[in-house]
Scaffold this active site. Structure first.
Site, mmCIF file in Angstrom:
data_model
loop_
_atom_site.group_PDB
_atom_site.id
_atom_site.type_symbol
_atom_site.label_atom_id
_atom_site.label_comp_id
_atom_site.label_asym_id
_atom_site.label_seq_id
_atom_site.Cartn_x
_atom_site.Cartn_y
_atom_site.Cartn_z
ATOM 1 N N ILE A 178 0.847 -1.197 0.000
ATOM 2 C CA ILE A 178 0.000 0.000 0.000
ATOM 3 C C ILE A 178 0.887 1.253 0.000
ATOM 4 O O ILE A 178 1.673 1.457 0.929
ATOM 5 C CB ILE A 178 -0.942 0.012 1.211
ATOM 6 C CG1 ILE A 178 -1.750 -1.297 1.265
ATOM 7 C CG2 ILE A 178 -1.868 1.220 1.156
ATOM 8 C CD1 ILE A 178 -2.586 -1.567 0.030
ATOM 9 N N GLU A 179 0.742 2.062 -1.031
ATOM 10 C CA GLU A 179 1.603 3.233 -1.186
ATOM 11 C C GLU A 179 0.804 4.531 -1.309
ATOM 12 O O GLU A 179 1.292 5.528 -1.837
ATOM 13 C CB GLU A 179 2.515 3.033 -2.401
ATOM 14 C CG GLU A 179 3.394 1.793 -2.259
ATOM 15 C CD GLU A 179 4.378 1.610 -3.402
ATOM 16 O OE1 GLU A 179 4.651 2.588 -4.114
ATOM 17 O OE2 GLU A 179 4.874 0.474 -3.583
ATOM 18 N N GLY A 180 -0.431 4.516 -0.809
ATOM 19 C CA GLY A 180 -1.250 5.719 -0.831
ATOM 20 C C GLY A 180 -2.614 5.440 -0.252
ATOM 21 O O GLY A 180 -2.992 4.291 -0.005
#
Length: 413
Positions: A178-180
């Site tokens: 998860i990057e956002g």
């Protein structure tokens, strides 16, 4: 008691290895190599070099270098029919594959045989959620998240559904890259998945891939709430990356080790060094020699160390099999053999631990890993499962140590 149980487990595992052609994946090992597959990262940056683009998954399972394949990525949760969407680069996308009717979910069922082949070779194959487009995944609340865990279970894992993108193949777990976006619901989602996993006879795994900056802005709270089995810390594209390994004010594996031992709900969680597999895979790339040094020093210093994660398979293969160099570094750091015995009286329990030297190693420098489909003739040498083997005669597809007895065991590497 816990120590004695571990020793018994090791002895049973050793007997299993003798009678089986594939060694089962061990999440507690510190020699594991996880390599993302699915996004054809090399092809994205080298569009005129198609011969080196990502191959089918089974291609990367032909030797015993890679242990874990997170399939990248599940890119959104709620497409048509409230089902997720996936995109697997040049292998399975909206341009070369069809979607299940009434959904935006691709039918990649031709990969079922690849997944099963990798699993039969003792590797695990998981599904990675998120990636750079993580803004398209997420939940409004815990109730929605808990309910959606059943969807993921039915579509990709141990449940049943008429819309299974990998057909009859059952993936081995879920990875959170998860990057956002918001973390709302992720803990509830993963806890419900864990409940479903624990009720199954099959072993499933939960992993995550946070940035090295601590705490991770997109997964920090989730990491503190859920018992992950392994965490692939991205030591690249950040100031705390591999390029700053010699700067104690930047390199922070020790911080993640402390988190594993004092905060994580699973105190046995393994921390991996996440690295780009080539200079075009991410900022912070270091050559194989430098990464080998980092691996060996980190393994010696931190008991939470579980191995290395690479982005990605296409980059590693195009970069002179960078993955093989990494695996060599991991398996060269064997620890001594430990034998435990226990005696008890009516009032006390005494445990004696005897440490004996590891068996002598044979030099395997320059020797390639055994590879399925390759032809070998008398005198050819290969590496397989940490051992050096020499062919007794012509052979193809006969696994070293297998029933065909065509390989001579020349000792451990």
């Amino acid at each position: 008691m816990a120590l004695m149980k571990h020793v018994v487990h090791v002895m049973v595992s050793a007997m299993f290895i003798i009678t089986s052609t594939a060694v089962a994946f061990d999440i507690l090992s510190n020699e594991n190599l996880a390599v993302y597959w699915g996004q054809n990262s090399y092809g994205a940056s080298h569009n005129n070099q198609e011969a080196a683009w990502q191959q089918r998954l089974a291609h990367y399972c032909e030797d015993d270098v890679i242990d874990v394949f997170p399939i990248a990525f599940l890119t959104s949760f709620y497409g048509e029919g409230d089902l997720p969407s996936i995109n697997l680069g040049n292998t399975c996308n909206s341009g070369n594959s069809v979607e299940f009717a009434g959904t935006q979910l691709l039918d990649c069922s031709f990969l079922a045989s690849d997944i099963k082949e990798c699993q039969a070779a003792g590797k695990i194959v998981t599904l990675s959620i998120g990636g750079a487009s993580s803004g398209n995944v997420g939940f409004q609340n815990d109730i929605q998240a808990t309910q959606y865990a059943q969807v993921i279970w039915d579509v990709f894992l141990g449940g049943t559904s008429s819309t299974r993108p990998f057909g009859t193949a059952v993936l081995d777990g879920i990875d959170m890259d998860i990057e956002g976006g918001s973390q709302t619901g992720y803990a509830a989602f993963l806890k419900e998945l864990r409940r479903l996993m624990d009720a199954s006879e099959k072993q499933f795994y939960l992993t995550a891939a946070p940035q090295c900056v601590f705490p991770d802005a997109n997964l920090g709270d989730t990491l503190n709430a859920v018992g992950f089995d392994a965490v692939y810390v991205q030591f690249y594209n950040n100031w705390c990356g591999l390029q700053n390994y010699n700067n104690p004010d930047a390199w922070n594996f020790g911080t993640w080790d402390n988190w594993a031992k004092t905060i994580s709900p699973n105190r046995d969680v393994k921390i991996y060094i996440g690295a780009p597999a080539s200079s075009s895979a991410g900022y912070g790339y270091v050559n194989a020699s430098m990464l080998s040094t980092i691996i060996q020093e980190t393994m010696a210093q931190y008991s939470s160390f579980g191995g290395v994660m690479l982005w990605d398979a296409s980059q590693a293969y195009a970069n002179d099999r960078y993955d093989e160099s990494v695996k060599n570094a991991l398996v060269q750091c064997d620890s001594p053999t430990t034998i435990a015995s226990s005696t008890a009286t009516s009032t006390t329990v005494t445990t004696v631990i005897t440490t004996s030297p590891a068996p002598p190693h044979t030099s395997c420098t320059g020797i390639k890993y055994w590879k399925k489909n390759s032809i070998y003739v008398k005198g050819d040498q290969v590496k397989h499962k940490g051992q050096l083997w020499m062919a007794k005669w012509w052979t193809q597809d006969d696994i070293p140590g297998g029933d065909a007895n065509v390989w001579l065991d020349e000792g451990s590497c």
